[in-house]
Write a protein that holds these residues in place. Structure first.
Motif, mmCIF file in Angstrom:
data_model
loop_
_atom_site.group_PDB
_atom_site.id
_atom_site.type_symbol
_atom_site.label_atom_id
_atom_site.label_comp_id
_atom_site.label_asym_id
_atom_site.label_seq_id
_atom_site.Cartn_x
_atom_site.Cartn_y
_atom_site.Cartn_z
ATOM 1 N N PRO A 1 0.835 -1.198 0.000
ATOM 2 C CA PRO A 1 0.000 0.000 0.000
ATOM 3 C C PRO A 1 0.863 1.239 0.000
ATOM 4 C CG PRO A 1 0.052 -0.957 2.186
ATOM 5 C CD PRO A 1 0.760 -1.902 1.287
ATOM 6 N N PRO A 2 0.431 2.309 -0.541
ATOM 7 C CA PRO A 2 1.218 3.533 -0.522
ATOM 8 C C PRO A 2 1.366 4.050 0.892
ATOM 9 C CG PRO A 2 -1.004 3.996 -1.301
ATOM 10 C CD PRO A 2 -0.900 2.505 -1.188
ATOM 11 N N ALA A 3 2.470 4.718 1.152
ATOM 12 C CA ALA A 3 2.718 5.250 2.491
ATOM 13 C C ALA A 3 1.662 6.297 2.822
ATOM 14 C CB ALA A 3 4.114 5.854 2.558
ATOM 15 N N SER A 4 1.193 6.259 4.060
ATOM 16 C CA SER A 4 0.165 7.197 4.472
ATOM 17 C C SER A 4 0.749 8.548 4.832
ATOM 18 C CB SER A 4 -0.617 6.631 5.664
ATOM 19 O OG SER A 4 0.275 6.420 6.741
ATOM 20 N N THR A 5 2.079 8.614 4.886
ATOM 21 C CA THR A 5 2.723 9.884 5.235
ATOM 22 C C THR A 5 4.033 9.974 4.501
ATOM 23 O OG1 THR A 5 3.705 11.160 7.021
ATOM 24 C CG2 THR A 5 3.781 8.767 7.244
ATOM 25 N N ASN A 6 4.560 11.143 4.353
ATOM 26 C CA ASN A 6 5.829 11.352 3.684
ATOM 27 C C ASN A 6 6.998 11.333 4.661
ATOM 28 O OD1 ASN A 6 4.765 11.592 1.108
ATOM 29 N ND2 ASN A 6 4.231 13.757 1.444
ATOM 30 N N LYS A 7 6.727 11.097 5.937
ATOM 31 C CA LYS A 7 7.799 11.050 6.921
ATOM 32 C C LYS A 7 8.684 9.825 6.683
ATOM 33 C CE LYS A 7 5.308 13.419 10.645
ATOM 34 N NZ LYS A 7 4.812 13.285 12.037
ATOM 35 N N THR A 8 9.997 9.976 6.919
ATOM 36 C CA THR A 8 10.946 8.862 6.775
ATOM 37 C C THR A 8 11.728 8.700 8.062
ATOM 38 O OG1 THR A 8 12.654 10.304 5.883
ATOM 39 C CG2 THR A 8 11.188 9.232 4.299
ATOM 40 N N SER A 9 12.211 7.463 8.302
ATOM 41 C CA SER A 9 13.057 7.177 9.470
ATOM 42 C C SER A 9 14.478 6.940 8.996
ATOM 43 C CB SER A 9 12.550 5.934 10.214
ATOM 44 O OG SER A 9 11.261 6.152 10.720
ATOM 45 N N GLU A 10 15.419 7.694 9.551
ATOM 46 C CA GLU A 10 16.820 7.535 9.176
ATOM 47 C C GLU A 10 17.546 6.570 10.103
ATOM 48 O OE1 GLU A 10 18.612 11.337 8.881
ATOM 49 O OE2 GLU A 10 17.377 11.967 7.179
ATOM 50 N N LEU A 11 16.958 6.268 11.245
ATOM 51 C CA LEU A 11 17.526 5.294 12.181
ATOM 52 C C LEU A 11 16.390 4.447 12.719
ATOM 53 C CD1 LEU A 11 19.942 4.188 13.772
ATOM 54 C CD2 LEU A 11 19.423 5.870 15.555
ATOM 55 N N LEU A 12 16.506 3.140 12.537
ATOM 56 C CA LEU A 12 15.442 2.237 12.963
ATOM 57 C C LEU A 12 16.019 1.188 13.896
ATOM 58 C CD1 LEU A 12 12.485 1.231 12.608
ATOM 59 C CD2 LEU A 12 13.307 -0.168 10.712
ATOM 60 N N SER A 13 15.394 0.996 15.042
ATOM 61 C CA SER A 13 15.831 -0.019 16.007
ATOM 62 C C SER A 13 14.679 -0.974 16.257
ATOM 63 C CB SER A 13 16.271 0.622 17.318
ATOM 64 O OG SER A 13 17.408 1.432 17.127
#
Length: 852
Positions: free
Chosen positions: A776-788
């Motif tokens: 599905p397309p992303a519901s927001t344009n926010k991105t995560s540069e660090l994921l834990s």
């Protein structure tokens, strides 16, 4: 440490290479006739190179006393329990008795012919004529006494009497024979000399039956023993513990005893730390033995005297002296501080031929192939033990040691690892290196055998050689058949309709089911042809065909494994091979052990996948198989395609909604299904039921409706209720807004489409998607540069999270994984062999710790 030849200085004849056997051949007959080497015929030279043992000194004292009329034994038989030294003692008596002014009678049974009689020779030696002792019957005691008493002091030296008696047994004398008459004469002689105060009779007989010739000779031997045993006194001129001193005196002009003791002490200190001293011997005792045998290790003397000396063809003392003189000559310029069995250069022809005399010329090729040749297995092992040790030649030293321990005229054959280490090691390397060399030699050499804890050479090829010969003769069709057999056993056909080695597009079905085409090689043209056509017609279901083919860089190892399997099978069936029971057992075990490597080999080879995409196909490497993964090859391939989103077992309804209803009001269900099968690159449901379930679930949840086209207008039939999907005719899935509107117009009780809030929270989870294409397309344009992430992995679900790993790796440059395993156990060996080794092969840096 000093070179041995500066501590134990060899005689000039050794250094000059005067190494012929006659130099060491003690011959009493030649001495009596003033012939032969100075080492024997010249009294001064003889005693200079002779170590006077305690037994020899006692013998000289007794004989001198007898010749002076002061007692002493009249009749002496000389024996050495290990052979050798008897003739040397007679020569010593000859020279000493000459100095004492005594006369001699010297009998050498090998020199006398059967035409001569011993008694006739006695008279001729003493008087120059034969008068009293004519004829072929023994003359009797009175004539013997009359003859001997007139020529006192007198020494009678009889060597090799059995040899003469054996020849004399063939001469008839009336109803008797000359051997019987000789026995009678010896008995009469022994009784006579005991009555004469200044006459001494010395006789040598073989020490054991090992030196006899045949059954008749053995009977003669027993009779001689019986006759001489009535009056004789047995003297042993050489004890076993004096052999080293005898050899040193003959081979070396000077020995620095203090330096010799230092070398021995240094070796014992090293050997004690390495735990390679004989278990039954104290270090101090071994040090004393080494000092006494220096520059030779005690094992050199032991093996040559007791093993090689047990061959009836081996003259113990002269044979040992000959061999050791050759070894010294070859090492005269070396820096070795002592000499071990490993220092016997079997590539030196003279030395090799001396050994081959006793074991047979067939071992010439054994030595060449396994030990001394430039391409021999031992030479190859020398180069595999690391650069630091290459100059030491540990492989060759180890093979030399085993070879010299391998032979004897008795029952003792072979050597233990401890004995090999002691002789083959040097003070410059750790002794476990020798054990490593042994393991390499077992794989490289053709004639090295092992039985129990013993290693030895034989002239029969070992299983390694038989295996290599069979591997070299494996035919190409055999390899092809086994490869096909392995593929068939590795492909179960549960997930795909499988075609093995089929490259003709006409023979690949054009149907909705998923298909796997296994190719013999990476053939891009065949892949393109099969994807585009079925014979002469265009292929319809292009998205349902996958290809599996080999990674050619793995081919060499794969073929070698196949050859081993075929070779072992052939060996097991070959009734003409003279395998030992142990070898037969080993063959069965090897065949059994090859089952897993064969499956691993086919998996390592067939690992490349071709997957249809828009412009042809894309390549995917299955990589190294996960350790312990017990799945068929096609099952593993299926799981990987699932993880990559190429094959779907489930589609979340929301994915369908977001993908198709952004700019469309409806989609034909059959068109939707057919697109997944016909359009290269689309994610493929495993079967139609996957899409059917997705649509039914979406309709029930109110994410879209199901209906049909009537005169090109969509009509909603099912919405928020159970529906039956046919994938036929004009059946469509319909945008939710149309269904809501139509239901409002026709039924006021129909609810509006679901919105965010408490009502939606009660719905099933619809966000679980295995599909890359149906994301599905992303519901927001926010991105995560660090994921834990931190999570526990349920048992059996490791492979299921690999899709997430692939996704994350496609999004981020760097993944750092910390893993903790608990509530179980794993051995340190498994950690090293299976975990650490895998990371090393993948070139992944890692830190690892464990608790016991």
């Amino acid at each position: 440490m000093k070179p041995f030849h500066t501590i134990a200085v060899p005689h000039d004849d050794i250094l000059k290479g005067r190494l012929t056997m006659d130099v060491f051949a003690a011959d009493l007959w030649e001495v009596a006739h003033v012939r032969g080497p100075d080492e024997y015929k010249d009294a001064e030279t003889f005693f200079k190179k002779t170590f006077v043992t305690q037994g020899l000194d006692n013998l000289l004292t007794v004989v001198k006393k007898r010749l002076e009329g002061k007692g002493g034994d009249p009749f002496i038989q000389l024996q050495t329990p290990f052979g050798g030294g008897k003739t040397h003692a007679l020569i010593a008596l000859y020279h000493k008795s000459t100095k004492w002014g005594a006369r001699h009678i010297v009998i050498d049974g090998t020199a006398l012919s059967a035409k001569q009689t011993v008694w006739g020779f006695f008279e001729q030696t003493l008087t120059g004529k034969i008068d009293l002792c004519k004829g072929q019957t023994s003359p009797g005691k009175e004539i013997i006494r009359q003859l001997l008493s007139a020529h006192q002091p007198l020494v009678i030296l009889i060597d090799e009497l059995l040899e003469y008696a054996t020849k004399a047994s063939g001469v008839a004398v009336g109803n008797s024979n000359l051997a019987a008459q000789t026995l009678a004469f010896v008995q009469e002689l022994s009784e006579t000399v005991s009555t004469l105060n200044r006459v001494c009779l010395l006789v040598t007989l073989p020490a054991s039956l090992m030196e006899h010739y045949d059954e008749d000779a053995e009977n003669l031997y027993q009779k001689l023993q019986k006759v001489t045993g009535r009056k004789e006194k047995i003297y042993t001129p050489v004890e076993e513990n004096e052999i080293g001193n005898i050899i040193r005196q003959r081979l070396f002009s000077h020995i620095d005893l203090d330096e010799a003791k230092k070398v021995a002490a240094d070796f014992v200190e090293y050997a004690d730390k390495e735990c390679i001293l004989p278990s039954e011997v104290q270090p101090s005792e071994y040090c004393t033995r080494f000092s006494n045998s220096y520059p030779f290790m005690p094992e050199v003397i032991d093996v040559l005297y007791h093993r090689w000396g047990s061959f009836h063809t081996f003259q113990r003392t002269r044979g040992v002296l000959r061999l050791l003189s050759l070894v010294i000559y070859n090492l005269r310029d070396s820096n070795k501080s002592y000499i071990s069995l490993a220092d016997f250069d079997l590539g030196q022809q003279e030395l090799r031929q001396e050994l081959l005399k006793h074991i047979g010329s067939e071992f010439n090729s054994v030595i060449g192939n396994d030990i001394s040749g430039n391409e021999s297995g031992s030479q190859k092992v020398n180069n595999t033990l690391g650069k630091s040790y290459r100059g030491l030649g540990i492989g060759t030293r180890t093979a030399n040691t085993i070879f010299l321990y391998s032979f004897s005229g008795g029952q003792e054959h072979g050597t233990t690892l401890g004995e090999i280490k002691r002789s083959a090691t040097t003070l410059q390397n750790p002794s476990p290196l020798v054990a490593e060399a042994v393991e390499h030699l077992k794989m490289k050499l053709f004639y090295l055998q092992s039985r129990g804890d013993k290693y030895f050479f034989s002239n029969q090829a070992n299983l390694n050689r038989i295996l290599l010969n069979n591997m070299e003769n494996v035919k190409s069709p055999e390899l092809v058949n086994l490869e096909m057999e392995l593929l068939r056993s590795s492909l179960k056909g549960h997930r795909f309709k499988t075609y093995i080695w089929e490259d003709k597009s006409l023979n690949i079905s054009d149907s909705e089911e998923l298909k796997l085409v296994v190719l013999k090689s990476d053939n891009k043209s065949s892949i393109d042809e099969i994807l585009k056509t079925k014979g002469q017609t265009p292929r319809v279901y292009r998205n349902t065909v996958f290809f599996l083919y080999p990674l050619e860089s793995e081919r060499s190892g794969f073929v070698n494994t196949l050859k081993r399997k075929i070779a072992f099978d052939n060996i097991a069936k070959d009734e003409h091979l003279r395998l030992t029971e142990e070898q037969k057992k080993e063959v069965k075990e090897e065949i059994k052990k090859l089952a897993t490597p064969l499956q691993d080999a086919i998996r390592r080879l067939y690992r490349m996948i071709a997957i249809p995409e828009k412009d042809g196909s894309k390549e995917r490497d299955l990589g190294i198989a996960t350790y312990g993964l017990n799945k068929s090859l096609d099952e593993e391939l299926f799981e990987q395609l699932k993880l990559d989103g190429e094959i779907l077992e489930k589609i979340a309804p929301i994915v369908l909604r977001e993908k198709f209803f952004r700019d469309k009001d409806y989609v034909l269900t059959d068109q939707l299904y057919q697109a997944t099968l016909k359009t290269p690159g689309e994610a493929r449901p495993v079967n139609r039921m996957v899409l059917e379930y997705c649509i039914r679930e979406g309709v029930q949840m109110g994410l879209f409706g199901l209906g049909e086209l009537e005169e090109d207008n969509p009509r909603c039939v099912y919405f928020k209720e159970s529906a039956t999907i046919s994938f036929a005719g004009k059946e469509i899935i319909i945008k939710v807004e149309l269904c809501v509107q139509q239901k409002k117009d026709g039924d006021s009780e129909i609810l509006a489409p679901p919105v965010s809030g408490s009502e939606e929270k009660e719905q099933p989870d619809i966000n679980n998607s295995d599909s890359a294409s149906f994301q599905p397309p992303a519901s927001t344009n926010k991105t995560s540069e660090l994921l834990s992430l931190k999570f526990d992995i349920p048992k059996g679900k490791v492979s299921s999270i690999m899709g997430i790993m692939n996704l994350l790796q496609s999004k981020f440059e760097h993944l750092e994984i910390s893993l903790k395993a608990k509530d179980g156990s794993i051995s340190q060996q498994e950690i090293e062999d299976k975990i650490e080794e895998t990371f090393r092969q993948l070139n992944i840096d890692f830190d690892i710790s464990s608790k016991e």
